[in-house]
Design a protein around this motif. Sequence first.
Motif: not given
Length: 202
Positions: A152-166
Amino acid sequence: GALSCAASVTLTEKPASLTLRCCARSFARSSCRRGLRRSSMLLVLLPASAAFNVAARPASTPCARAAAPRLTSPLSAPTHPAVAGWPDKYAGTLGAATGPRVLHDAFAVEAADSALLMELDVANWPTWTTAGNDRWLPNVTRKDKEMPYGELSYLISGKLEIVPKETGLPVVVNPGDVVTFPEGFVSDWTVLEELTWHYYLY
């Protein structure tokens, strides 16, 4: 017997039917007496014969029921070292009224409000960053990243793209979002901006 026969002789003048009935009663009484004597002999012999039969038969033993096979459950996977070491990095108190917990069983991204952050005690979670990490250079996609544990993550700063394989659908994580990564979750990660986040491993 003699009395019965004499009676039958002296009463010959009487109808034959009377003579026959008299003889029949005598025969029945004598037969009854012989039957009683035989029954008495059987009763005397019965205990002995019963004892003989019991002694002749082998002592019966209770039938032992075969024990049911014991089902063994498969061994659970050993705790990942990162999960085992996480409590030492947590600055809060485990088991307190507030603290980390699992939010979802599946991948999820949601904006966190202050109440949720306080409830999870996110401020005391350890911090991770991509700064200075060559494995997480911006705009470089890591394909088929599989989570070896739940996070379980809480993003403080930055940007992330996630593409689920499903699903194959891109999801962008922004500052202030809480992300649930279930164990075994497979996806492509692309760091769009240098990341810094708090994390809880389970």
